[in-house]
Scaffold this motif. Structure first.
Motif, mmCIF file in Angstrom:
data_model
loop_
_atom_site.group_PDB
_atom_site.id
_atom_site.type_symbol
_atom_site.label_atom_id
_atom_site.label_comp_id
_atom_site.label_asym_id
_atom_site.label_seq_id
_atom_site.Cartn_x
_atom_site.Cartn_y
_atom_site.Cartn_z
ATOM 1 N N GLY A 78 -11.234 23.939 -23.399
ATOM 2 C CA GLY A 78 -10.380 23.949 -22.228
ATOM 3 C C GLY A 78 -9.538 25.219 -22.159
ATOM 4 N N GLU A 79 -8.516 25.173 -21.331
ATOM 5 C CA GLU A 79 -7.629 26.320 -21.130
ATOM 6 C C GLU A 79 -6.250 25.999 -21.713
ATOM 7 O OE1 GLU A 79 -7.129 28.844 -17.225
ATOM 8 O OE2 GLU A 79 -5.737 27.149 -17.161
ATOM 9 N N TRP A 80 -5.684 26.970 -22.434
ATOM 10 C CA TRP A 80 -4.407 26.756 -23.120
ATOM 11 C C TRP A 80 -3.393 27.827 -22.729
ATOM 12 C CZ3 TRP A 80 -3.176 23.007 -26.904
ATOM 13 C CH2 TRP A 80 -4.214 22.117 -27.186
ATOM 14 N N ARG A 81 -2.136 27.398 -22.631
ATOM 15 C CA ARG A 81 -1.024 28.322 -22.398
ATOM 16 C C ARG A 81 -0.493 28.790 -23.742
ATOM 17 N NH1 ARG A 81 4.701 28.301 -21.585
ATOM 18 N NH2 ARG A 81 5.325 29.695 -19.884
ATOM 19 N N GLY A 82 -0.422 30.102 -23.894
ATOM 20 C CA GLY A 82 0.091 30.677 -25.130
ATOM 21 C C GLY A 82 1.268 31.593 -24.865
ATOM 22 N N PRO A 102 -12.738 34.047 -28.926
ATOM 23 C CA PRO A 102 -13.723 33.296 -29.705
ATOM 24 C C PRO A 102 -13.101 32.216 -30.579
ATOM 25 C CG PRO A 102 -13.290 35.395 -30.760
ATOM 26 C CD PRO A 102 -12.485 35.390 -29.490
ATOM 27 N N ASN A 103 -11.788 32.185 -30.685
ATOM 28 C CA ASN A 103 -11.092 31.282 -31.605
ATOM 29 C C ASN A 103 -11.130 29.832 -31.131
ATOM 30 O OD1 ASN A 103 -9.688 33.986 -31.041
ATOM 31 N ND2 ASN A 103 -9.000 33.578 -33.115
ATOM 32 N N ASP A 104 -11.018 28.901 -32.084
ATOM 33 C CA ASP A 104 -10.762 27.508 -31.733
ATOM 34 C C ASP A 104 -9.340 27.406 -31.206
ATOM 35 O OD1 ASP A 104 -13.280 26.696 -32.562
ATOM 36 O OD2 ASP A 104 -12.614 26.270 -34.609
ATOM 37 N N LEU A 105 -9.150 26.557 -30.203
ATOM 38 C CA LEU A 105 -7.849 26.449 -29.548
ATOM 39 C C LEU A 105 -7.277 25.048 -29.739
ATOM 40 C CD1 LEU A 105 -8.735 28.262 -26.186
ATOM 41 C CD2 LEU A 105 -7.841 29.262 -28.297
ATOM 42 N N ARG A 115 -5.771 22.841 -18.858
ATOM 43 C CA ARG A 115 -6.940 22.239 -18.200
ATOM 44 C C ARG A 115 -7.934 21.783 -19.254
ATOM 45 N NH1 ARG A 115 -9.961 25.796 -14.051
ATOM 46 N NH2 ARG A 115 -9.249 27.561 -15.306
ATOM 47 N N GLU A 116 -8.494 20.609 -19.026
ATOM 48 C CA GLU A 116 -9.561 20.115 -19.900
ATOM 49 C C GLU A 116 -10.844 20.908 -19.636
ATOM 50 O OE1 GLU A 116 -9.412 17.855 -22.242
ATOM 51 O OE2 GLU A 116 -7.346 17.187 -21.905
ATOM 52 N N GLN A 117 -11.706 20.987 -20.650
ATOM 53 C CA GLN A 117 -12.977 21.671 -20.483
ATOM 54 C C GLN A 117 -13.854 20.917 -19.484
ATOM 55 O OE1 GLN A 117 -13.632 24.618 -22.015
ATOM 56 N NE2 GLN A 117 -15.485 24.795 -20.787
ATOM 57 N N ALA A 118 -14.502 21.652 -18.610
ATOM 58 C CA ALA A 118 -15.428 21.073 -17.639
ATOM 59 C C ALA A 118 -16.755 21.810 -17.728
ATOM 60 C CB ALA A 118 -14.855 21.182 -16.227
ATOM 61 N N ARG A 155 -12.811 30.343 -14.214
ATOM 62 C CA ARG A 155 -13.761 29.426 -14.827
ATOM 63 C C ARG A 155 -13.446 29.286 -16.311
ATOM 64 N NH1 ARG A 155 -19.802 31.626 -14.289
ATOM 65 N NH2 ARG A 155 -20.168 30.012 -15.864
ATOM 66 N N LEU A 156 -13.912 28.206 -16.912
ATOM 67 C CA LEU A 156 -13.556 27.877 -18.285
ATOM 68 C C LEU A 156 -14.641 28.240 -19.291
ATOM 69 C CD1 LEU A 156 -11.869 24.416 -17.680
ATOM 70 C CD2 LEU A 156 -10.753 26.613 -18.114
ATOM 71 N N ASP A 157 -15.638 28.968 -18.840
ATOM 72 C CA ASP A 157 -16.702 29.428 -19.725
ATOM 73 C C ASP A 157 -17.146 30.798 -19.256
ATOM 74 O OD1 ASP A 157 -17.859 28.257 -17.327
ATOM 75 O OD2 ASP A 157 -19.795 28.662 -18.286
ATOM 76 N N VAL A 158 -17.985 31.444 -20.051
ATOM 77 C CA VAL A 158 -18.559 32.739 -19.695
ATOM 78 C C VAL A 158 -20.072 32.592 -19.659
ATOM 79 C CG1 VAL A 158 -18.891 35.137 -20.433
ATOM 80 C CG2 VAL A 158 -16.658 34.043 -20.699
ATOM 81 N N PRO A 159 -20.724 33.008 -18.582
ATOM 82 C CA PRO A 159 -22.182 32.874 -18.539
ATOM 83 C C PRO A 159 -22.859 33.687 -19.631
ATOM 84 C CG PRO A 159 -21.384 34.228 -16.715
ATOM 85 C CD PRO A 159 -20.178 33.628 -17.360
ATOM 86 N N GLU A 160 -23.888 33.097 -20.215
ATOM 87 C CA GLU A 160 -24.675 33.784 -21.229
ATOM 88 C C GLU A 160 -25.568 34.826 -20.562
ATOM 89 O OE1 GLU A 160 -28.187 32.718 -24.509
ATOM 90 O OE2 GLU A 160 -27.387 31.186 -23.145
#
Length: 254
Positions: free
Chosen positions: A46-50, A7-10, A69-72, A135-140
């Protein structure tokens, strides 16, 4: 590589402390240690490497290095499904997440066999599927609502593909050739607009008055999924696949 929804800002340099369940998964199940890498996403950054900077039995913390990856935006597709038995409903939610549905709306019809479900569990299933599929999101997951109430508040700009298991019979109760449902691919090929939803009924089918209300709505496109009567989970998977092939992101290069 392990992917986790958080849930955090990235952003670069941020340190993300995982929740207790994810921390246990990383350190106890996957045996991740300091210096190991994972991918994080939150649905809007988007997606981040940590890189793991803390790993213990109770805690896991990662420092973000770079965006991979940028958010799509996902396809503008909702799945509306009548409540069915738990195992089949969980399969439907999992496959809807895998097949790119943006939202799963649960609906109560005259012939549904249940009037409630564990929405939190379904949301967890959707999250896990999103993590695994890239995928870069989770369905509601939207809590159950009665069909008539849902139709009354429907946005007419969103086409509703009504998968009607009796729709290929021109002599059914709506009567005549004008009431015939058309093959789904045929409807999708000529359909307008980018906002769509797919409606899958209960195991007992729609009641006559529900079918009549659906067919009277100007935003509804009655379709048939072929000559065989499909179970709800099979119908959902089939309809999502057809929509993605005809109008969705399956037509785009990876």
């Amino acid at each position: 590589m392990i992917r986790l929804f958080v849930p955090n800002d990235l952003k670069a340099g941020a340190e993300i402390a995982l929740g207790s369940d994810q921390a246990r998964y990383m350190t106890l199940v996957m045996r991740q240690a300091v210096g190991d890498a994972a991918l994080l996403f939150n649905g809007h950054d988007g997606e981040w490497r940590g890189i793991v900077v803390e790993a213990s039995k109770k805690a896991c913390r990662l420092r973000l290095e770079q965006r991979t990856r940028e958010q799509a935006a996902p396809p503008d597709l909702d799945l509306v499904v009548a409540l069915v038995k738990r195992a089949r409903l969980e399969t439907i939610v999992e496959k809807a997440a895998e097949l790119g549905a943006r939202r799963v709306r649960l609906v109560i019809t005259r012939r549904t066999q249940a009037d409630h479900t564990n929405v939190a569990r379904l949301a967890a299933i959707a999250t896990e599927a999103a993590e695994q599929t890239g995928r870069l999101d989770v369905p509601e997951i939207v809590a159950p609502e009665k069909l008539d109430r849902m139709l009354a508040s429907w946005d007419p700009a969103r086409r509703l593909m009504f998968c009607d298991e009796a729709g290929d019979d021109p002599e059914a109760e709506w009567g005549g050739e004008a009431g015939r449902a058309r093959p789904a691919l045929e409807v999708l090929a000529e359909g307008e607009g980018s906002s769509w939803a797919i409606l899958i009924g209960p195991e007992g089918g729609f009641a006559p008055e529900e079918r009549a209300a659906l067919r009277a709505a100007p935003f509804v496109a009655p379709v048939t999924l072929g000559p065989r009567i499909l179970r709800a989970d099979t119908a959902a998977i089939s309809a999502l696949t057809l929509w993605q092939a005809a109008r969705g992101d399956w037509r785009e290069a990876p």
